[in-house]
Structure formats: structure tokens, C-alpha cells
Design an enzyme around this catalytic site. Structure first.
Site, PDB file in Angstrom:
ATOM      1  N   ARG A 167       0.810  -1.225   0.000  1.00 62.94           N
ATOM      2  CA  ARG A 167       0.000   0.000   0.000  1.00 62.94           C
ATOM      3  C   ARG A 167       0.840   1.272   0.000  1.00 62.94           C
ATOM      4  O   ARG A 167       0.420   2.318   0.465  1.00 62.94           O
ATOM      5  CB  ARG A 167      -0.974   0.032   1.187  1.00 62.94           C
TER       6      ARG A 167
ATOM      7  N   LYS B  70       1.379  10.807 -12.041  1.00 58.42           N
ATOM      8  CA  LYS B  70       0.557   9.836 -12.782  1.00 58.42           C
ATOM      9  C   LYS B  70       1.380   8.569 -12.968  1.00 58.42           C
ATOM     10  O   LYS B  70       2.493   8.615 -13.494  1.00 58.42           O
ATOM     11  CB  LYS B  70       0.163  10.396 -14.151  1.00 58.42           C
TER      12      LYS B  70
ATOM     13  N   GLU C 288       6.518  18.316 -26.150  1.00 58.27           N
ATOM     14  CA  GLU C 288       5.924  18.655 -24.843  1.00 58.27           C
ATOM     15  C   GLU C 288       6.459  20.000 -24.340  1.00 58.27           C
ATOM     16  O   GLU C 288       5.735  20.764 -23.693  1.00 58.27           O
ATOM     17  CB  GLU C 288       6.195  17.555 -23.807  1.00 58.27           C
TER      18      GLU C 288
ATOM     19  N   LYS D 133       4.856  22.524 -15.387  1.00 54.09           N
ATOM     20  CA  LYS D 133       4.163  21.309 -14.951  1.00 54.09           C
ATOM     21  C   LYS D 133       3.901  21.367 -13.445  1.00 54.09           C
ATOM     22  O   LYS D 133       2.801  21.030 -12.962  1.00 54.09           O
ATOM     23  CB  LYS D 133       4.999  20.074 -15.308  1.00 54.09           C
TER      24      LYS D 133
ATOM     25  N   GLU E   6      -6.389  16.168 -11.518  1.00 52.56           N
ATOM     26  CA  GLU E   6      -7.045  16.477 -12.795  1.00 52.56           C
ATOM     27  C   GLU E   6      -8.552  16.694 -12.651  1.00 52.56           C
ATOM     28  O   GLU E   6      -9.349  16.170 -13.426  1.00 52.56           O
ATOM     29  CB  GLU E   6      -6.748  15.376 -13.830  1.00 52.56           C
TER      30      GLU E   6
ATOM     31  N   ARG F 135      -5.617  20.766 -14.657  1.00 51.87           N
ATOM     32  CA  ARG F 135      -4.560  19.864 -15.130  1.00 51.87           C
ATOM     33  C   ARG F 135      -4.817  19.350 -16.543  1.00 51.87           C
ATOM     34  O   ARG F 135      -3.876  19.012 -17.266  1.00 51.87           O
ATOM     35  CB  ARG F 135      -4.389  18.694 -14.148  1.00 51.87           C
TER      36      ARG F 135
ATOM     37  N   ASN G  50      -3.095  18.383 -21.605  1.00 53.68           N
ATOM     38  CA  ASN G  50      -3.414  17.503 -22.733  1.00 53.68           C
ATOM     39  C   ASN G  50      -3.593  18.271 -24.037  1.00 53.68           C
ATOM     40  O   ASN G  50      -4.153  17.735 -24.999  1.00 53.68           O
ATOM     41  CB  ASN G  50      -4.674  16.684 -22.416  1.00 53.68           C
TER      42      ASN G  50
ATOM     43  N   HIS H 199      -3.124  16.559 -27.296  1.00 50.03           N
ATOM     44  CA  HIS H 199      -3.143  15.120 -27.016  1.00 50.03           C
ATOM     45  C   HIS H 199      -4.418  14.430 -27.498  1.00 50.03           C
ATOM     46  O   HIS H 199      -4.404  13.230 -27.746  1.00 50.03           O
ATOM     47  CB  HIS H 199      -2.980  14.858 -25.518  1.00 50.03           C
TER      48      HIS H 199
ATOM     49  N   HIS I 178      -3.629  11.336 -29.484  1.00 49.95           N
ATOM     50  CA  HIS I 178      -3.918   9.958 -29.056  1.00 49.95           C
ATOM     51  C   HIS I 178      -4.642   9.191 -30.158  1.00 49.95           C
ATOM     52  O   HIS I 178      -4.374   8.004 -30.388  1.00 49.95           O
ATOM     53  CB  HIS I 178      -4.772   9.944 -27.786  1.00 49.95           C
TER      54      HIS I 178
ATOM     55  N   HIS J  16       4.720   9.181 -29.451  1.00 45.17           N
ATOM     56  CA  HIS J  16       3.793  10.041 -28.701  1.00 45.17           C
ATOM     57  C   HIS J  16       4.038  11.532 -28.977  1.00 45.17           C
ATOM     58  O   HIS J  16       3.110  12.288 -29.268  1.00 45.17           O
ATOM     59  CB  HIS J  16       3.908   9.734 -27.208  1.00 45.17           C
TER      60      HIS J  16
HETATM   61  N1  GLY Z   1       0.815  14.164 -18.919  1.00 41.80           N
HETATM   62  C1  GLY Z   1      -0.294  14.881 -18.492  1.00 41.80           C
HETATM   63  C2  GLY Z   1      -0.393  14.968 -16.998  1.00 41.80           C
HETATM   64  O1  GLY Z   1       0.543  14.657 -16.300  1.00 41.80           O
HETATM   65  O2  GLY Z   1      -1.436  15.347 -16.503  1.00 41.80           O
END
Ligand code: GLY
Length: 386
Positions: A143, A165, A207, A251, A261, A265, A269, A272, A276, A289
Site C-alpha cells: 500500500r 501519474k 511537450e 508542470k 485532474e 490539469r 493535454n 493530445h 492519441h 507520442h
Molecule cells: N501528462 C499529463 C499529466 O501529467 O497530466
């Protein structure tokens, strides 16, 4: 100093003294992003209680892939061992096809065998795939173990390693299984970019450009003013540190305001949504990517001109920077507009059946909307600049 094709990446001793620390000031999980040439050799010291401010247990697993570990594993292990940590190492098979639950199970087995405890640490040494999988293992084993990110690709430095993430792929889609789990430290050593394939470097630059468009107009201006952005060999080390710092700061700013998010956040994207769809339609084999994100930004810029959000000059400025980074700006052969529009509906960011787009009012300022119609997307894609 690192020699690349007879050109030195100019990281003299003086440059090595330069380092930048960016704080990700999340109330419950604050941490530093350290940018330092030669930072790999200081990891042990940086993870000591006196520098980190948190006491880590004795055990650290350096998790990587065989190629990256062969290049940098020994240096990292040596630095950790010199600081008194007990280390093990573990390598995932490289590539997106191995970003699976089964691969993480292999790491769990190794952690069990080495009797890792909750106070132990997983250190991800690699690109986004290694970082995402190691973070997921750190989030879930017992955990939650301590987690440290040492990204080795430009894309992972400016995006994947910051913000927590983590995850693995499901056979039906990328990153469908995962958790938000913040690292205790992100160590970015720009020297390791010397061994990054050039195409990967350009992918990461997509990016960087994204942060200029969505958040930091000064960064965008710096990218516009640069002679070249398409090769690590052609980039001045001081400029590289500057754009790494600005991108990770962007970031950090966004993630600090919206960790999970819930709203803001999502601006990360930008490019993206269509990106995607392009990656998925071409089976993740034709474009990578970053290239897909670059194309997505080209397409969204066209859409914004058609919606009167951007003028043609702003679109041309963004296109010029993307071209300077050596990124493709025309759709992959054989990809049809209606197939792209269709594929957008399967994006995991779709909410109540509505596709979410990131648009911008001006360079440096983005917003999220779900009111873009299929017809607007199709009209933009059909008239893309070639
Ligand atoms: N790569 C997008 C984020 O970290 O939210």
C-alpha cells in the site's frame, strides 16, 4: 564532460555547479525537482535525511530497462551505496508492449524476495514507461513505498516524471490501470540526454513547445528565438537547462493547483486529444507520442483559427516552432479524417460522451472545453497546412 560526435556537450565543472530546484508544493506531498548536470552521482546524498527532509529506509531498488541500466545503473548504485543504502536492481523488458500488470508482478516478486518494507524506496531510472510502471508498483506494493523519479528521456523529464501519474496498459487501452502517486524527489540530469536517440529528443521537444503554448509565453518566445530545436547536439547546454527548468516549472505550477485532474490539469493535454487518436489509428508503430502531440497541436491550431480564437499569424508561429523541432506536420499516410473523428470518442478523457479539447486564447493561456463539434474537428483536419 560528454563527447557526442566530436562535439562536447559543454558541461564543464562550472556548469556542473549550476543546479536548479523547483518545488512541487502539494500540501500533502510536497517534493523537489532537482535539475543538475551530473545529478546521477549525487543521488545518494540527495536522498539522505539531511537533504531530503524525510528518512528513507535502508533499501532502495533501482528499476530500469536493460539499455538504460547498462548506461547509468552502476553510477546510480554507487552513489546510493556510498550514502549507506542497501540496493537491488530490477529491469523491465523495454517497450510499450511490456507496460503491463504482468511486468509489474515480476517486480513485486523481486521486492518480496528482497524483503522490501514500507519504508523502502523504488527509484525509477528510465523514460516514461519505466517511471509509470515503477510508480505504480510503489503506489501499490504494501500500500505504498517511497518513490523517486530519475527520468532519462526529455519527454519523461518535462512531463511524465512530474505530477504523480503512474500506471500500466490494459489490452484495450493505454494507461487504463493506475494511480496518482507522487515521488519524494525528481532528479533530472541533463547529461543523460547525450545518449537519447535523436527522434526521442524531438518527441520530448513537442511537450516543451506545449508548455510554451498553454502556460509560458516567455518559454514560447525563447523557442521561437532558438536557432535549432531538433537535435541535442545543436542545443546550447545553458539553453537546455533553461527550457527544462521552465517546462518543469510549468508542470509543477499546474499540478500544484490541480493534483488529480479535476479541472486545470487537463490543459496539459493540449494536442493530445487528436494525438492519441493518431497514435491509436496507426497502431502505435508509425509515429511516437511526441510526434502525435505535435500533429495534434498543428490540427488544434487550425481549429482555433477557424473558430476565430487564433489569427493566422499565431498559427504560423506555432507551426514554425514545431517544424524547427523536426516534428512531422502532416498527417500519417492513409489516416482518414472521419476515422480520426470517430476514434476521438474512445479517448479515456471523454466525459458523458463529450470529447474534451484544450484550446487557447493566446500563446501562454489555455482552457478546457467540451463544446467542440465533430464538424469543427473534421473541418480543421481537412484543411491542415501541408
Ligand atoms: N501528462 C499529463 C499529466 O501529467 O497530466
Amino acid at each position: 564532460m560528454i563527447a557526442i560526435n566530436n562535439r562536447h556537450l559543454n558541461l564543464s565543472k562550472m556548469d556542473r555547479q549550476d543546479s536548479t530546484t523547483i518545488r512541487v508544493a502539494l500540501p500533502a506531498n510536497p517534493y523537489d525537482i532537482r535539475l543538475a548536470a551530473g545529478g546521477l552521482d549525487t543521488l545518494g546524498q540527495c536522498l539522505s535525511v539531511s537533504e531530503l527532509g524525510t528518512k528513507l529506509g535502508q533499501k532502495i531498488a533501482v528499476v530500469s530497462n536493460p539499455e538504460i541500466f547498462a548506461l547509468y545503473g552502476d553510477r546510480v548504485l554507487k552513489s546510493l551505496q556510498s550514502a549507506g543504502f542497501e540496493t537491488i536492481s530490477y529491469c523491465f523488458e523495454p517497450g510499450e508492449t511490456h507496460k503491463t500488470f504482468a511486468s509489474v508482478q515480476g517486480l513485486f516478486d523481486a521486492l518480496l524476495a528482497a524483503r522490501f518494507e514500507r519504508s523502502s524506496t523504488l527509484l525509477a531510472l528510465g523514460g516514461g514507461i519505466v517511471g509509470d510502471m515503477t510508480g505504480f508498483a510503489a503506489a501499490t506494493w504494501l500500500r505504498g513505498l517511497n518513490f523517486v523519479q530519475v527520468p532519462t528521456s526529455l519527454l519523461a523529464m518535462v512531463d511524465a516524471s512530474v505530477g504523480g501519474k503512474t500506471g500500466v496498459n490494459h489490452p484495450q487501452g493505454k494507461n487504463l490501470i493506475g494511480a496518482f502517486y507522487q515521488p519524494k524527489l525528481v532528479m533530472i540530469d541533463p547529461e543523460v540526454l547525450a545518449t537519447l536517440p535523436e527522434r526521442e529528443f524531438r518527441a520530448g521537444m513537442a511537450e516543451v513547445i506545449k508548455y510554451g503554448v498553454i502556460w509560458d509565453a516567455d518559454l514560447f518566445a525563447q523557442l521561437e528565438a532558438a536557432d535549432r530545436l531538433d537535435s541535442i547536439k545543436a542545443i546550447d547546454p545553458a539553453f537546455l537547462l533553461e527550457i527544462l527548468g521552465r517546462s518543469t516549472q510549468a508542470k509543477a505550477d499546474v499540478v500544484t493547483q490541480d493534483e488529480k485532474e479535476g479541472g486545470l490539469r487537463a490543459i496539459l493535454n493540449y494536442g493530445h486529444t487528436i494525438g492519441h487518436a493518431l497514435e491509436s489509428l496507426t497502431g502505435y508503430r508509425v509515429i511516437n507520442h511526441g510526434e502525435a502531440v505535435g500533429l495534434g497541436m498543428v490540427a488544434v491550431a487550425r481549429m482555433m483559427v477557424q473558430m476565430d480564437l487564433w489569427d493566422a499569424e499565431t498559427e504560423a508561429r506555432q507551426l514554425a516552432v514545431i517544424q524547427k523541432a523536426g516534428l512531422p506536420t502532416i498527417l500519417p499516410e492513409g489516416v482518414k479524417v472521419d476515422a480520426i473523428v470517430d476514434r476521438l470518442k474512445t479517448d479515456k478523457k471523454v466525459q458523458d460522451g463529450r470529447v474534451r479539447f484544450i484550446l487557447s486564447k493566446a500563446i501562454g493561456s489555455a482552457f478546457v472545453t467540451d463544446s467542440v463539434t465533430d464538424a469543427q474537428v473534421a473541418a480543421a483536419l481537412e484543411t491542415l497546412p501541408v
